[in-house]
Write a protein that holds these residues in place. Sequence first.
Motif, PDB file in Angstrom:
ATOM      1  N   PHE A   1      13.890   2.695  -4.326  1.00  0.00           N
ATOM      2  CA  PHE A   1      13.313   1.362  -4.140  1.00  0.00           C
ATOM      3  C   PHE A   1      11.811   1.339  -4.427  1.00  0.00           C
ATOM      4  O   PHE A   1      11.313   0.475  -5.151  1.00  0.00           O
ATOM      5  N   TYR A   2      11.113   2.306  -3.881  1.00  0.00           N
ATOM      6  CA  TYR A   2       9.654   2.265  -3.981  1.00  0.00           C
ATOM      7  C   TYR A   2       9.108   2.964  -5.220  1.00  0.00           C
ATOM      8  O   TYR A   2       8.064   2.577  -5.735  1.00  0.00           O
ATOM      9  N   TYR A   3       9.778   3.982  -5.694  1.00  0.00           N
ATOM     10  CA  TYR A   3       9.249   4.680  -6.863  1.00  0.00           C
ATOM     11  C   TYR A   3       9.878   4.192  -8.164  1.00  0.00           C
ATOM     12  O   TYR A   3       9.204   3.984  -9.160  1.00  0.00           O
ATOM     13  N   GLU A   4      11.205   4.015  -8.144  1.00  0.00           N
ATOM     14  CA  GLU A   4      11.858   3.587  -9.374  1.00  0.00           C
ATOM     15  C   GLU A   4      11.919   2.065  -9.510  1.00  0.00           C
ATOM     16  O   GLU A   4      12.459   1.546 -10.483  1.00  0.00           O
ATOM     17  N   ASP A   5      11.423   1.341  -8.490  1.00  0.00           N
ATOM     18  CA  ASP A   5      11.426  -0.132  -8.521  1.00  0.00           C
ATOM     19  C   ASP A   5      12.808  -0.704  -8.764  1.00  0.00           C
ATOM     20  O   ASP A   5      12.948  -1.716  -9.467  1.00  0.00           O
ATOM     21  N   MET A   6      13.796  -0.081  -8.205  1.00  0.00           N
ATOM     22  CA  MET A   6      15.151  -0.619  -8.366  1.00  0.00           C
ATOM     23  C   MET A   6      15.418  -1.646  -7.275  1.00  0.00           C
ATOM     24  O   MET A   6      14.920  -1.518  -6.150  1.00  0.00           O
ATOM     25  N   SER A   7      16.210  -2.646  -7.612  1.00  0.00           N
ATOM     26  CA  SER A   7      16.570  -3.656  -6.609  1.00  0.00           C
ATOM     27  C   SER A   7      17.679  -3.096  -5.712  1.00  0.00           C
ATOM     28  O   SER A   7      18.292  -2.074  -6.032  1.00  0.00           O
ATOM     29  N   ILE A   8      17.914  -3.805  -4.632  1.00  0.00           N
ATOM     30  CA  ILE A   8      18.950  -3.351  -3.699  1.00  0.00           C
ATOM     31  C   ILE A   8      20.316  -3.330  -4.379  1.00  0.00           C
ATOM     32  O   ILE A   8      21.109  -2.397  -4.186  1.00  0.00           O
TER      33      ILE A   8
ATOM     34  N   GLY B   1       1.032  -0.208   5.516  1.00  0.00           N
ATOM     35  CA  GLY B   1       1.449  -1.499   4.976  1.00  0.00           C
ATOM     36  C   GLY B   1       2.937  -1.649   4.796  1.00  0.00           C
ATOM     37  O   GLY B   1       3.391  -2.561   4.101  1.00  0.00           O
ATOM     38  N   LEU B   2       3.715  -0.801   5.426  1.00  0.00           N
ATOM     39  CA  LEU B   2       5.168  -0.939   5.322  1.00  0.00           C
ATOM     40  C   LEU B   2       5.633  -2.157   6.093  1.00  0.00           C
ATOM     41  O   LEU B   2       5.292  -2.328   7.258  1.00  0.00           O
ATOM     42  N   VAL B   3       6.410  -3.010   5.448  1.00  0.00           N
ATOM     43  CA  VAL B   3       6.891  -4.219   6.108  1.00  0.00           C
ATOM     44  C   VAL B   3       8.295  -3.978   6.644  1.00  0.00           C
ATOM     45  O   VAL B   3       9.127  -3.415   5.946  1.00  0.00           O
TER      46      VAL B   3
ATOM     47  N   MET C   1       0.828  -1.220   0.000  1.00  0.00           N
ATOM     48  CA  MET C   1       0.000   0.000   0.000  1.00  0.00           C
ATOM     49  C   MET C   1       0.861   1.269   0.000  1.00  0.00           C
ATOM     50  O   MET C   1       0.584   2.228  -0.729  1.00  0.00           O
ATOM     51  N   PHE C   2       1.896   1.243   0.853  1.00  0.00           N
ATOM     52  CA  PHE C   2       2.808   2.395   0.906  1.00  0.00           C
ATOM     53  C   PHE C   2       3.388   2.653  -0.467  1.00  0.00           C
ATOM     54  O   PHE C   2       3.420   3.790  -0.985  1.00  0.00           O
ATOM     55  N   LYS C   3       3.819   1.588  -1.131  1.00  0.00           N
ATOM     56  CA  LYS C   3       4.437   1.723  -2.454  1.00  0.00           C
ATOM     57  C   LYS C   3       3.455   2.331  -3.443  1.00  0.00           C
ATOM     58  O   LYS C   3       3.803   3.251  -4.194  1.00  0.00           O
ATOM     59  N   ARG C   4       2.240   1.842  -3.411  1.00  0.00           N
ATOM     60  CA  ARG C   4       1.224   2.329  -4.342  1.00  0.00           C
ATOM     61  C   ARG C   4       0.966   3.820  -4.128  1.00  0.00           C
ATOM     62  O   ARG C   4       0.928   4.605  -5.073  1.00  0.00           O
ATOM     63  N   ILE C   5       0.839   4.208  -2.865  1.00  0.00           N
ATOM     64  CA  ILE C   5       0.542   5.606  -2.541  1.00  0.00           C
ATOM     65  C   ILE C   5       1.726   6.497  -2.896  1.00  0.00           C
ATOM     66  O   ILE C   5       1.569   7.583  -3.478  1.00  0.00           O
ATOM     67  N   TYR C   6       2.925   6.037  -2.549  1.00  0.00           N
ATOM     68  CA  TYR C   6       4.121   6.840  -2.818  1.00  0.00           C
ATOM     69  C   TYR C   6       4.333   7.015  -4.320  1.00  0.00           C
ATOM     70  O   TYR C   6       4.665   8.110  -4.802  1.00  0.00           O
ATOM     71  N   LYS C   7       4.099   5.930  -5.071  1.00  0.00           N
ATOM     72  CA  LYS C   7       4.223   6.019  -6.538  1.00  0.00           C
ATOM     73  C   LYS C   7       3.208   7.003  -7.095  1.00  0.00           C
ATOM     74  O   LYS C   7       3.527   7.846  -7.937  1.00  0.00           O
ATOM     75  N   SER C   8       1.990   6.880  -6.609  1.00  0.00           N
ATOM     76  CA  SER C   8       0.913   7.733  -7.100  1.00  0.00           C
ATOM     77  C   SER C   8       1.217   9.203  -6.793  1.00  0.00           C
ATOM     78  O   SER C   8       1.008  10.094  -7.617  1.00  0.00           O
ATOM     79  N   ALA C   9       1.738   9.439  -5.593  1.00  0.00           N
ATOM     80  CA  ALA C   9       2.072  10.821  -5.209  1.00  0.00           C
ATOM     81  C   ALA C   9       3.154  11.378  -6.126  1.00  0.00           C
ATOM     82  O   ALA C   9       3.062  12.519  -6.613  1.00  0.00           O
TER      83      ALA C   9
END
Lengths: 267, 162
Positions: B119-126, B160-162, A1-9
Amino acid sequence: MFKRIYKSANDDIKTNRELIDKIFETAEKAPAATRRPQIFKYGTAVAAVFVFAAAAFMYPQLAKLNEQPQLPVENTEEQGKIEEKALQEDVLQKTEEETVIPETKTEQQEVTPIIPKVEVQSEDPTELAQPKENEGIAIVSESGDAQGFSISEGPSGRMFDGSGAAEMKTVALELLTEVSEEEKAMVEVFLKSTFGERDEQTENAYIFEIVGKLDGMFLCRWKHWVIDHSSLLTELVISEDLTELYECIYTEDGFVQWNTSNNMLEN
Amino acid sequence: MSENTFERHDKREIVEKYFDMIYKLALSQTKNRDSADDAVQEVFLRFLKSDKKFESDEHIKAWLIRVAVNCCHNVFSNSWAQKTTPLTEDIIFDTEEKGDVYYAVLELPQKYRAVIHLFYYEDMSIEEIARALGQNASTVKSQLSRGRKMLRNMLEGGYGLV
């Protein structure tokens, strides 16, 4: 969910695409970087190999020249006689020299050597070689008195080039900490009182960006406002007690570096 | 790639392709549009002036990211309020949660912000992030972990952050 929201933002954020044309315009004006021909690299390597090979070849030859000849035992006495004779001759010659009265002694005039007056301002040979007059910007304080030091304009003409400096301080940029608004205001006021609020020649207003604090020093970007954008003049570090001010550079591997023997407030 | 691969139109294509990515990375780093503009210009000017030989698109991307992060290290919010606008006033999101999440990331220390963003926006791996930033993978992992922990503390429910 965090990823989805952050991407959308982030997707919602509009970027300034007009900058692309500006980037190409600026790039066209500036000369392109040129790479030295490969021949320089290979030539240097060949020269280095040649020097090492020559040294390796010459070393035994030179060692032989420096070796004392080993006299056979039976010639020792004769050698001793030769040496004694040489010593006697040497003493005789010295005695003769001492008894000779130099004829020109009374005719000698005392000549006072003329020692040219050299203003030694720095031990940096590159700095001594540069002309002093009208170099860079003349910094004038608000009162109008010249502060007596000049700063080269822009990163390309920096007085501080890191060469030949013996007192370099290097600090990792990752140690940078943020500063309070009060501290920023204090440093900004100090810098404006030191350098003035605008360039006298161009009348471009100065901007002092306090970037943060690094190892007890305030890190600052000094820019000036040119028509519709700001342009960097140089980077500075200032001590917490405002008694030290140095021009600094950022290295490509993430460090900030300055020459602690070039306190601008003392020059 | 041939010796003259990067003709002008090729470089233009590359700038257009990566502009948004670098701009948003710079914005997350500098938290200020004017500073982000400065940083982005600096990044692409260096790219255009550089005669470095790139092996692939991934190589170009990693290089641009590294230069962008380095340029952004030089820039923070300045105190000359007349010419700058804080990001909080500049970007308004259509939902509250977007604003919460985005600005929570901006509250992170700069080094964690870059890793979280990539990581979260560009979907890059570590591994890709480590290569781009010139760090060890273990360092990136630990920065990611700490960044997530800080975000969980800042964001109620953690999103939902793990």
